[in-house]
Design a protein around this motif. Structure first.
Motif, PDB file in Angstrom:
ATOM      1  N   PRO A 108       0.801  -1.228   0.000  1.00 16.07           N
ATOM      2  CA  PRO A 108       0.000   0.000   0.000  1.00 16.07           C
ATOM      3  C   PRO A 108       0.834   1.279   0.000  1.00 16.07           C
ATOM      4  O   PRO A 108       0.468   2.254  -0.643  1.00 16.07           O
ATOM      5  CB  PRO A 108      -0.829  -0.113   1.287  1.00 16.07           C
ATOM      6  N   SER A 109       1.967   1.287   0.708  1.00 17.06           N
ATOM      7  CA  SER A 109       2.766   2.510   0.723  1.00 17.06           C
ATOM      8  C   SER A 109       3.834   2.504  -0.377  1.00 17.06           C
ATOM      9  O   SER A 109       4.598   3.451  -0.498  1.00 17.06           O
ATOM     10  CB  SER A 109       3.420   2.708   2.092  1.00 17.06           C
ATOM     11  N   PHE A 147       1.010   3.958   7.742  1.00 15.91           N
ATOM     12  CA  PHE A 147       0.033   2.955   7.283  1.00 15.91           C
ATOM     13  C   PHE A 147      -0.198   1.898   8.367  1.00 15.91           C
ATOM     14  O   PHE A 147      -1.331   1.621   8.759  1.00 15.91           O
ATOM     15  CB  PHE A 147       0.547   2.319   5.985  1.00 15.91           C
ATOM     16  N   SER A 150      -2.093   3.174  11.304  1.00  9.65           N
ATOM     17  CA  SER A 150      -3.536   3.342  11.056  1.00  9.65           C
ATOM     18  C   SER A 150      -4.273   2.014  11.194  1.00  9.65           C
ATOM     19  O   SER A 150      -5.419   1.971  11.616  1.00  9.65           O
ATOM     20  CB  SER A 150      -3.786   3.975   9.680  1.00  9.65           C
ATOM     21  N   TYR A 170       4.789  15.241  -1.239  1.00  3.53           N
ATOM     22  CA  TYR A 170       3.683  14.305  -1.401  1.00  3.53           C
ATOM     23  C   TYR A 170       3.849  13.058  -0.555  1.00  3.53           C
ATOM     24  O   TYR A 170       2.884  12.350  -0.263  1.00  3.53           O
ATOM     25  CB  TYR A 170       3.480  13.975  -2.880  1.00  3.53           C
ATOM     26  N   ALA A 173       2.220  14.251   2.448  1.00  2.00           N
ATOM     27  CA  ALA A 173       0.767  14.189   2.270  1.00  2.00           C
ATOM     28  C   ALA A 173       0.261  12.756   2.478  1.00  2.00           C
ATOM     29  O   ALA A 173      -0.807  12.545   3.060  1.00  2.00           O
ATOM     30  CB  ALA A 173       0.382  14.697   0.882  1.00  2.00           C
ATOM     31  N   LEU A 174       1.045  11.784   2.032  1.00  2.00           N
ATOM     32  CA  LEU A 174       0.616  10.389   2.203  1.00  2.00           C
ATOM     33  C   LEU A 174       0.615  10.008   3.684  1.00  2.00           C
ATOM     34  O   LEU A 174      -0.322   9.368   4.172  1.00  2.00           O
ATOM     35  CB  LEU A 174       1.531   9.458   1.403  1.00  2.00           C
ATOM     36  N   GLU A 176       0.107  11.970   6.145  1.00  2.00           N
ATOM     37  CA  GLU A 176      -1.049  12.631   6.745  1.00  2.00           C
ATOM     38  C   GLU A 176      -2.351  11.950   6.324  1.00  2.00           C
ATOM     39  O   GLU A 176      -3.293  11.858   7.111  1.00  2.00           O
ATOM     40  CB  GLU A 176      -1.040  14.122   6.393  1.00  2.00           C
ATOM     41  N   THR A 177      -2.387  11.470   5.096  1.00  4.48           N
ATOM     42  CA  THR A 177      -3.584  10.733   4.665  1.00  4.48           C
ATOM     43  C   THR A 177      -3.804   9.514   5.560  1.00  4.48           C
ATOM     44  O   THR A 177      -4.931   9.167   5.896  1.00  4.48           O
ATOM     45  CB  THR A 177      -3.432  10.303   3.187  1.00  4.48           C
ATOM     46  N   TYR A 178      -2.714   8.886   5.980  1.00  3.67           N
ATOM     47  CA  TYR A 178      -2.835   7.745   6.893  1.00  3.67           C
ATOM     48  C   TYR A 178      -3.055   8.190   8.342  1.00  3.67           C
ATOM     49  O   TYR A 178      -3.131   7.347   9.250  1.00  3.67           O
ATOM     50  CB  TYR A 178      -1.570   6.869   6.826  1.00  3.67           C
ATOM     51  N   GLY A 179      -3.085   9.502   8.579  1.00  5.17           N
ATOM     52  CA  GLY A 179      -3.404   9.990   9.920  1.00  5.17           C
ATOM     53  C   GLY A 179      -2.195  10.239  10.811  1.00  5.17           C
ATOM     54  O   GLY A 179      -2.348  10.491  12.012  1.00  5.17           O
ATOM     55  N   HIS A 418       6.583   6.848  -7.635  1.00  9.57           N
ATOM     56  CA  HIS A 418       5.452   7.751  -7.890  1.00  9.57           C
ATOM     57  C   HIS A 418       5.517   9.034  -7.067  1.00  9.57           C
ATOM     58  O   HIS A 418       4.960  10.046  -7.463  1.00  9.57           O
ATOM     59  CB  HIS A 418       4.129   7.045  -7.600  1.00  9.57           C
ATOM     60  N   PHE A 419       6.169   8.963  -5.913  1.00  7.47           N
ATOM     61  CA  PHE A 419       6.250  10.146  -5.061  1.00  7.47           C
ATOM     62  C   PHE A 419       7.578  10.884  -5.275  1.00  7.47           C
ATOM     63  O   PHE A 419       7.929  11.770  -4.506  1.00  7.47           O
ATOM     64  CB  PHE A 419       6.074   9.752  -3.601  1.00  7.47           C
ATOM     65  N   MET A 421       8.567  12.006  -8.485  1.00  7.17           N
ATOM     66  CA  MET A 421       8.569  12.436  -9.881  1.00  7.17           C
ATOM     67  C   MET A 421       9.252  13.786 -10.063  1.00  7.17           C
ATOM     68  O   MET A 421       9.677  14.111 -11.168  1.00  7.17           O
ATOM     69  CB  MET A 421       7.146  12.457 -10.445  1.00  7.17           C
ATOM     70  N   GLN A 422       9.385  14.556  -8.974  1.00 12.27           N
ATOM     71  CA  GLN A 422      10.139  15.808  -9.105  1.00 12.27           C
ATOM     72  C   GLN A 422      11.586  15.495  -9.512  1.00 12.27           C
ATOM     73  O   GLN A 422      12.179  16.219 -10.311  1.00 12.27           O
ATOM     74  CB  GLN A 422      10.107  16.613  -7.805  1.00 12.27           C
TER      75      GLN A 422
ATOM     76  N   TYR B 170       3.264  15.869 -12.287  1.00 17.04           N
ATOM     77  CA  TYR B 170       3.961  14.586 -12.190  1.00 17.04           C
ATOM     78  C   TYR B 170       3.364  13.536 -13.109  1.00 17.04           C
ATOM     79  O   TYR B 170       4.014  12.547 -13.463  1.00 17.04           O
ATOM     80  CB  TYR B 170       4.002  14.121 -10.745  1.00 17.04           C
ATOM     81  N   ALA B 173       5.342  14.207 -16.048  1.00 16.98           N
ATOM     82  CA  ALA B 173       6.671  13.614 -15.892  1.00 16.98           C
ATOM     83  C   ALA B 173       6.616  12.114 -16.186  1.00 16.98           C
ATOM     84  O   ALA B 173       7.541  11.559 -16.789  1.00 16.98           O
ATOM     85  CB  ALA B 173       7.189  13.865 -14.473  1.00 16.98           C
ATOM     86  N   ARG B 376      -7.368   5.166   5.162  1.00 15.29           N
ATOM     87  CA  ARG B 376      -6.977   4.802   6.535  1.00 15.29           C
ATOM     88  C   ARG B 376      -7.379   3.383   6.877  1.00 15.29           C
ATOM     89  O   ARG B 376      -6.730   2.733   7.697  1.00 15.29           O
ATOM     90  CB  ARG B 376      -7.580   5.809   7.527  1.00 15.29           C
ATOM     91  N   GLY B 379      -5.538   1.221   3.259  1.00 11.76           N
ATOM     92  CA  GLY B 379      -4.138   1.477   2.927  1.00 11.76           C
ATOM     93  C   GLY B 379      -3.914   2.034   1.538  1.00 11.76           C
ATOM     94  O   GLY B 379      -2.835   2.529   1.247  1.00 11.76           O
ATOM     95  N   HIS B 418      -1.549   8.350  -6.353  1.00 11.24           N
ATOM     96  CA  HIS B 418      -0.171   8.759  -6.058  1.00 11.24           C
ATOM     97  C   HIS B 418       0.244  10.015  -6.811  1.00 11.24           C
ATOM     98  O   HIS B 418       1.127  10.732  -6.369  1.00 11.24           O
ATOM     99  CB  HIS B 418       0.808   7.632  -6.399  1.00 11.24           C
ATOM    100  N   PHE B 419      -0.370  10.267  -7.963  1.00  9.10           N
ATOM    101  CA  PHE B 419      -0.005  11.444  -8.749  1.00  9.10           C
ATOM    102  C   PHE B 419      -0.963  12.600  -8.486  1.00  9.10           C
ATOM    103  O   PHE B 419      -0.945  13.599  -9.198  1.00  9.10           O
ATOM    104  CB  PHE B 419       0.032  11.085 -10.240  1.00  9.10           C
ATOM    105  N   MET B 421      -1.510  13.818  -5.203  1.00  6.64           N
ATOM    106  CA  MET B 421      -1.368  14.140  -3.783  1.00  6.64           C
ATOM    107  C   MET B 421      -1.514  15.627  -3.517  1.00  6.64           C
ATOM    108  O   MET B 421      -1.801  16.028  -2.396  1.00  6.64           O
ATOM    109  CB  MET B 421      -0.044  13.605  -3.233  1.00  6.64           C
ATOM    110  N   THR B 425      -3.269  17.243  -0.383  1.00  4.48           N
ATOM    111  CA  THR B 425      -2.643  18.324   0.383  1.00  4.48           C
ATOM    112  C   THR B 425      -3.620  19.501   0.499  1.00  4.48           C
ATOM    113  O   THR B 425      -3.814  20.060   1.583  1.00  4.48           O
ATOM    114  CB  THR B 425      -1.343  18.764  -0.323  1.00  4.48           C
ATOM    115  N   PHE B 428      -6.468  18.573   2.959  1.00  3.17           N
ATOM    116  CA  PHE B 428      -6.097  18.669   4.380  1.00  3.17           C
ATOM    117  C   PHE B 428      -5.862  20.127   4.785  1.00  3.17           C
ATOM    118  O   PHE B 428      -6.086  20.501   5.934  1.00  3.17           O
ATOM    119  CB  PHE B 428      -4.834  17.844   4.670  1.00  3.17           C
TER     120      PHE B 428
END
Lengths: 456, 456
Positions: A108-109, A147, A150, A170, A173-174, A176-179, A418-419, A421-422, B170, B173, B376, B379, B418-419, B421, B425, B428
């Protein structure tokens, strides 16, 4: 057989029921020392940090340690993870080598990290812990513990290395999405963080600093423990499910690897794919090559010293004998933030010291080049960390091409990008550079290694 | 049984060997009309745009259409895709309902789109085509066609709706990582794009505009064809592998869905999960509820008109009878850019018109709330598009809770987020808002629908 990528999936009932513990087969290691007394630590010294079951795993020499059924139940959401034969990549390279990759990005992560995060969260929950603190580099570990937290209703506080916090919003952000709660490190929340900021308000942070902060917060509260995402024996242990599955899948494929490759930051990912093979080498005399790959900008195994050192900057952790660049070595801010650690798993270090494994380092540009070649052939975009293993696998395949050898190469694709890509955007935009450090900085840092008289 | 999420995996040899064609079971549809003559189009009219095999699929009424072996070879890298029972979500909601989700985010580009992208790239390659042009909204389709193009050595030119091009750098990208070229639409490269920019230099773009640009570029060059990511019959056809697999997996789980849910933009994702069930309803008289979910900011099925309309702004495409908001309707820039289309698959529209399926719309905030609840518990972070299906599934589960009914809910989690986020952000950070349009704008747009005398 088709000329397309081939997937090998283990049936669920063949998912390993126990982790493999290299301590059963590796020659004995130097003891871990208490940071205050310099004497070997006992299990009780670790109790402020970890729950009892985790401490027992840290010091165990049992070969097989059972994976608790509730952990297996969670693993089953994405495990057994697939193993692929990279036939399209082989074709693109024109190599006679057969290239296989185990893919841990299906979690999942998106990385191998939940293998240990779920186990650690489970043992902490069982022990009545309410809150976990941890550090994270690029964020793969932080996301994974978030993850896992949570799933078990645990609060998770994460100190994220500042350069990655800024480069990879991001990942944050992930989390935080998981809390979970994510703070840039060095922070003003801890005395360790404040001490760094006082000397250098612009500090980019490091894993060594973030570990100090997370440890400091954990020891202050009764209901809070600390979780580490790599380096320690129990983390390497949890990751061995990767190599055990891969062994069974290589058997399904009717092939046997000549070389097994993993990227190495703290060492647990490399341990995960390599230790089951290393154990077999040690027990049965097989000669599978095992290759750890690290960034040239943070070359712990290739340019570090095998010596006692702290795991963190503030010297809150015990002293371990390991390859190290020195706890205050500040690596440049490369995109593979998960590999930006001054030390190395003591077990991986011991294996390297004894000549049981090989190590190699790469610059980041050649890693991104390899990652793009891989993505265009196989469709999966590697995390910058994993791209080090991809680079090494491609180089081994090109060597096979030059030598006309049909060797079998297995590598662990530890996570997707995926996180990140920058980093790819920067790479395509010509904004990514190879990173170096001053040789004198490393020499100074090594000169400051603690003077420890090793117990007999 | 554990209280954890359960995975149902089909063995590879049970991956469907043919796609299911709803045209065999759906009552006959109004003909597609030529944009210039207003007369029904024949296959030859479509030849500047599509290769012959694709055109034959577009007009076929055969119930089963074989999936070519090379396409199946590629599918096997990630298919059969897993189906999960969301036990952790059920527990979090306290519902007696049993919730299942089919997960298409396991594909290399992270969504269901490669199911059609790979097929279309294959047929184009077979026909000797060198280059594909296409449009993309949020980027899921663009990334998928870029991936498919890289496998077959096809050049891919993508017109990406400008608001998404800016919101989702992204995705761009990722397309470039696969070797494709991605341009913000409206662009100055086409007369369609220039016409829009002349009227509105700040145009955020729309799928209708991007389609005009991609079609214009395709018809100009002999070696270039156009690929569409949704709406058309052949795209819905390719996606039915989702529902066919899900049917077999629900059987493995020993359950039968009372309601099947999918998000709907152009309609192919919804068709993918729902058409195999719709076909069974039509042939066998079963009464499985089928629910299409769309954004309230672009409510084609719930507030559009069932009428002849163009698929694009510049009126380069044929006229189809479908639910539409009008080809010049400009939806607000919501994050679920893949659902931001004025029209709807004629087959999905026909099913809706005949009362064979239900439709519902949601605002984006309630969708992101549902997505976070889902992440949450399970996952997996849903794409903003998929979050519409998640919202509907949760609402159905809460209805079951209120009514004390243990119904079975199946939804398609069409892709991961994932793309996307930045959207999380913003959510939240309290920066995400529900989006609306002026009622008069929709009324005007509908008033401008082409006057077409329907053939008898």
């Amino acid at each position: 057989m088709s000329d397309q990528t081939v997937k090998y999936l283990l049936p669920e009932d063949r998912m390993p029921k126990s982790w493999y513990n290299i301590a059963a087969d590796l020659p004995p290691m130097a003891p871990v020392l208490h940071p205050a007394t310099g004497q070997p630590v006992g299990p009780s010294d670790l109790e402020p940090l970890f729950p009892r079951e985790v401490i027992l795993q840290e010091v165990s020499t049992e070969r097989e340690i059972e994976i608790p059924e509730p952990v297996r139940d969670i693993y089953r959401q994405w495990r057994p993870a697939p193993l692929f034969r990279a036939r399209r990549l082989e074709k693109a390279l024109g190599t006679p080598a057969r290239i296989y990759y185990k893919y841990e990005g299906v979690s999942p992560s998106g990385s191998h990290k939940p293998n240990s995060a779920v186990a650690q969260a489970f043992y902490n929950k069982e022990a009545g812990v309410k809150r976990l603190t941890t550090e994270t580099g690029a964020g793969q570990w932080g996301c994974s513990l978030a993850f896992a937290g949570s799933l078990f209703g645990l609060e998770v506080n994460i100190y994220m290395v500042k350069v990655s916090y800024q480069q990879k919003p991001y990942r944050r952000a992930l989390m935080e999405t998981y809390g979970a709660r994510c703070v840039a490190s060095p922070s003003v929340e801890t005395s360790a963080g404040r001490a760094v900021l006082e000397k250098d308000p612009d500090s980019r942070g490091s894993l060594g600093i973030a570990i100090s902060e997370a440890v400091e917060m954990a020891v202050q509260r009764e209901d809070t423990k600390y979780a580490l995402g790599s380096v320690l024996n129990h983390v390497c242990l949890h990751q061995t499910i990767i190599g055990q599955e891969a062994m069974a899948q290589m058997e399904m494929a009717g092939d046997e690897p000549d070389v097994v490759i993993g990227c190495a930051g703290g060492g647990s990912n490399f341990a995960g794919i390599a230790f089951p093979y290393l154990g077999r080498n040690l027990r049965e005399g097989t000669k599978t090559r095992l290759l750890a790959v690290e960034p040239a900008a943070c070359p712990t195994l290739t340019r570090g010293r095998f010596a006692y050192d702290y795991g963190d900057l503030a010297h809150l952790t015990p002293l371990s004998k390991m390859y190290t660049l020195g706890a205050d070595f500040m690596p440049p801010g490369l995109h593979a933030g998960g590999l930006r650690y001054h030390g190395m798993s003591p077990q991986v270090s011991q294996a390297r010291h004894l000549g049981l494994i090989e190590a190699r380092s790469y610059q980041q540009l050649e890693c991104f080049e390899a990652a793009v070649t891989f993505a265009r052939a196989e469709g999966i975009v590697p995390a910058p960390e994993s791209s080090h293993a991809v680079r090494a696998a491609i180089d081994e395949a090109l060597r096979c091409k030059a030598e006309g050898k049909a060797e079998v190469i297995l590598f662990n694709l530890s996570g997707h990008g995926h996180f990140d890509m920058q980093a790819y955007t920067d790479f395509f935009g010509g904004k990514l550079e190879d990173l170096t450090y001053e040789d004198s900085l490393l020499a100074d840092s090594l000169a400051r290694l603690p003077q420890v008289s090793e117990p007999a």
